[in-house]
Motif scaffolding. Structure first.
Motif, PDB file in Angstrom:
ATOM      1  N   LYS A 357       0.818  -1.213   0.000  1.00 34.01           N
ATOM      2  CA  LYS A 357       0.000   0.000   0.000  1.00 34.01           C
ATOM      3  C   LYS A 357       0.849   1.259   0.000  1.00 34.01           C
ATOM      4  CE  LYS A 357      -3.802  -2.146  -0.305  1.00 34.01           C
ATOM      5  NZ  LYS A 357      -4.584  -2.046  -1.577  1.00 34.01           N
ATOM      6  N   ALA A 358       1.970   1.241   0.716  1.00 38.03           N
ATOM      7  CA  ALA A 358       2.851   2.415   0.743  1.00 38.03           C
ATOM      8  C   ALA A 358       3.444   2.682  -0.636  1.00 38.03           C
ATOM      9  CB  ALA A 358       3.960   2.213   1.777  1.00 38.03           C
ATOM     10  N   ILE A 359       3.917   1.648  -1.303  1.00 40.07           N
ATOM     11  CA  ILE A 359       4.523   1.814  -2.630  1.00 40.07           C
ATOM     12  C   ILE A 359       3.464   2.255  -3.645  1.00 40.07           C
ATOM     13  CG2 ILE A 359       5.638   0.583  -4.536  1.00 40.07           C
ATOM     14  CD1 ILE A 359       7.529   1.190  -2.272  1.00 40.07           C
ATOM     15  N   THR A 360       2.280   1.646  -3.583  1.00 37.83           N
ATOM     16  CA  THR A 360       1.212   2.036  -4.512  1.00 37.83           C
ATOM     17  C   THR A 360       0.816   3.491  -4.308  1.00 37.83           C
ATOM     18  OG1 THR A 360       0.370  -0.227  -4.448  1.00 37.83           O
ATOM     19  CG2 THR A 360      -1.092   1.451  -5.344  1.00 37.83           C
ATOM     20  N   LEU A 361       0.712   3.916  -3.047  1.00 41.24           N
ATOM     21  CA  LEU A 361       0.393   5.308  -2.737  1.00 41.24           C
ATOM     22  C   LEU A 361       1.434   6.248  -3.339  1.00 41.24           C
ATOM     23  CD1 LEU A 361      -0.597   6.618   0.796  1.00 41.24           C
ATOM     24  CD2 LEU A 361       1.083   7.816  -0.565  1.00 41.24           C
ATOM     25  N   LEU A 362       2.703   5.932  -3.135  1.00 40.39           N
ATOM     26  CA  LEU A 362       3.773   6.796  -3.653  1.00 40.39           C
ATOM     27  C   LEU A 362       3.775   6.829  -5.174  1.00 40.39           C
ATOM     28  CD1 LEU A 362       6.641   5.737  -1.205  1.00 40.39           C
ATOM     29  CD2 LEU A 362       5.303   7.857  -1.160  1.00 40.39           C
ATOM     30  N   LEU A 363       3.410   5.721  -5.788  1.00 42.59           N
ATOM     31  CA  LEU A 363       3.347   5.683  -7.240  1.00 42.59           C
ATOM     32  C   LEU A 363       2.259   6.617  -7.758  1.00 42.59           C
ATOM     33  CD1 LEU A 363       4.378   4.493  -9.888  1.00 42.59           C
ATOM     34  CD2 LEU A 363       2.808   2.561  -9.550  1.00 42.59           C
ATOM     35  N   TRP A 364       1.096   6.623  -7.088  1.00 40.28           N
ATOM     36  CA  TRP A 364       0.035   7.560  -7.463  1.00 40.28           C
ATOM     37  C   TRP A 364       0.525   9.003  -7.359  1.00 40.28           C
ATOM     38  CZ3 TRP A 364      -4.274   6.663  -9.990  1.00 40.28           C
ATOM     39  CH2 TRP A 364      -4.899   5.415  -9.905  1.00 40.28           C
ATOM     40  N   VAL A 365       1.306   9.285  -6.321  1.00 46.13           N
ATOM     41  CA  VAL A 365       1.767  10.650  -6.084  1.00 46.13           C
ATOM     42  C   VAL A 365       2.753  11.098  -7.160  1.00 46.13           C
ATOM     43  CG1 VAL A 365       3.122  12.117  -4.527  1.00 46.13           C
ATOM     44  CG2 VAL A 365       1.343  10.607  -3.594  1.00 46.13           C
ATOM     45  N   VAL A 366       3.795  10.300  -7.426  1.00 45.04           N
ATOM     46  CA  VAL A 366       4.846  10.748  -8.361  1.00 45.04           C
ATOM     47  C   VAL A 366       4.374  10.668  -9.811  1.00 45.04           C
ATOM     48  CG1 VAL A 366       6.670  10.080  -6.761  1.00 45.04           C
ATOM     49  CG2 VAL A 366       5.920   8.452  -8.505  1.00 45.04           C
ATOM     50  N   ARG A 367       3.443   9.769 -10.089  1.00 45.68           N
ATOM     51  CA  ARG A 367       2.968   9.608 -11.464  1.00 45.68           C
ATOM     52  C   ARG A 367       2.249  10.857 -11.957  1.00 45.68           C
ATOM     53  NH1 ARG A 367      -0.591   4.443 -12.296  1.00 45.68           N
ATOM     54  NH2 ARG A 367       1.439   3.399 -12.300  1.00 45.68           N
TER      55      ARG A 367
END
Length: 425
Positions: A357-367
């Motif tokens: 969940k942490a990695i997916t969240l960060l991916l949404w942010v930087v994308r």
């Protein structure tokens, strides 16, 4: 004409021939007419009231004189005559049967569940009377707590759950001290009961979701904190079983109350309940937007930074990841000074679910974030090192691929920034 009751020949039972009596009592099943309709135990002193119904004396006396009922428990007919007529024939019949079936008799009398049903059958009638409702609800609460270990008792009385739920819907529309007390007591009772999922769904959806709406209003009203938390605990169970339409129409004030409960760290149960509620309802309607405006994200970020308990961290990351799928959610997350740091600090420290969940969240942010400030903040809080740890770890291949994707987005940001010349080269 011979007297027959439920297959038993009374003339034979009272005949002097002992063998005849034994023939009639071969079955060890307790005859239904031996059992008091109130206590569900074999009657010791059967008496008949004016409606012709027979009960054990102790049980009917409690019904009439301790609980002040004026109707027959079975027929519901009003009683004008409260005399109790001994049923001597039935008493002798019971005593004769018990003499030849001692083990079956004992098994009924020693069943503690029957004592509880004595009170419940009476209290179900009491809560219909306005002046007895508070007293009755407190008696029901004590009775449930007394039989806390008996899961069958808690699950079995769907009628009780429905009756108490109707009190909440009725008094939630009223104003006054008495209504507040009744609501508080009723919500506690519903939390203690364990209805089936089917009953919970039926009662909750009845009247176009009347109970759901009432519980949501309880959370937003200035009632005692216990009532708000108990309402949240009940809604947590309800939202798991009701149809989607009952999750989509929640009001902004409801999410503001959710945020307030999250802030109150004196109640772990309340926090876990509202986190579960958010997980259930955020995907529907415009609930994400309402919760974002209600201030949930800053509170979640600060709580995440302070929390070390695995399950709580997982739930917070799940909720934050749902928020960051929306542009408004990402903006609110990045606006918090420790947003990125809080999430990055949980990577490789919580669980597989936490990492995912942490990695997916960060991916949404930087994308979707075009600013180089995000890339700079990643460097400052040690995010790049954490991402390389994930890539080199034994994490799931999907998580590793997402971490690489985040690094790829960050590299593109660094290429256009004079702050990272050595990395670009």
């Amino acid at each position: 004409m011979k007297r027959i009751i439920s297959g038993f020949n009374l003339d034979r039972l009272h005949s002097p021939d002992r063998s005849d009596r034994m023939d009639c009592l071969e079955s060890t099943d307790v005859p239904s007419f031996f059992v008091c309709p109130i206590s569900l135990q074999i009657m010791k002193d059967p008496v008949t009231i004016s409606t012709g119904m027979t009960f054990d004396r102790e049980s009917i006396q409690k019904w009439l004189f301790s609980y002040n009922h004026v109707i027959c428990p079975i027929t519901k007919q009003p009683l004008s005559d409260f005399s109790l007529t001994p049923n001597s024939n039935l008493r002798r019949l019971i005593q004769t049967w018990q003499l030849h079936n001692p083990s079956s008799s004992n098994s009924v009398d020693q069943n503690p569940k029957h004592d509880a049903w004595i009170h419940l059958s009476m209290l179900l009638e009491e809560i219909k009377q306005p002046h007895l409702q508070v007293k009755s609800l407190r008696k029901i609460k004590a009775l449930i707590q007394e039989h806390h270990g008996n899961r069958t008792f808690c699950m079995g009385d769907d009628v009780l759950f429905s009756s108490v739920a109707s009190l909440i819907a009725k008094h939630e529309l009223q104003v006054g001290h008495d209504s507040s007390i009744i609501i508080n007591e009723a919500v506690v009772v519903l939390c203690l009961l364990k209805p089936s999922d089917e009953t919970l769904k039926i009662v909750s959806q009845k009247g176009n979701g009347l109970l759901i709406g009432s519980l949501c209003k309880i959370m937003t009203k200035n009632l005692c904190n216990q009532a708000r938390i108990q309402a949240a605990l009940l809604l947590k169970s309800i939202f798991k079983v009701v149809d989607e339409v009952y999750k989509a129409g929640l009001k902004p004030e409801f999410f503001e109350s959710v945020t307030e409960i999250l802030k109150d760290q004196n109640s772990k149960h309340g926090s876990m309940a509202v986190l579960t509620i958010l997980m259930e309802v955020l995907p529907f309607g415009k609930n994400k937007e309402k919760a974002i405006k209600g201030g949930s994200i800053p509170v979640l970020v600060e709580l995440l930074a302070e929390t070390t308990e695995t399950r709580t961290c997982e739930m917070m990351l799940v909720v934050l990841e749902k928020f960051c799928k929306k542009a408004e959610g990402r903006a609110a997350f990045l606006a918090h000074p420790i947003g990125l740091a809080a999430v990055l600090s949980k990577i490789m420290r919580v669980s597989h679910v936490g990492n995912e969940k942490a990695i997916t969240l960060l991916l949404w942010v930087v994308r979707f974030c075009k600013s180089s400030k995000v890339a700079q903040e990643f460097m400052e809080v040690g995010g790049v090192a954490k991402l390389f740890m994930v890539v080199q770890s034994g994490c799931d291949s999907t998580i590793k691929d997402q971490a690489k994707e985040i690094l790829g987005f960050l590299k593109n940001r660094w290429r256009n920034s004079p702050c990272f010349p050595s990395i670009v080269s």
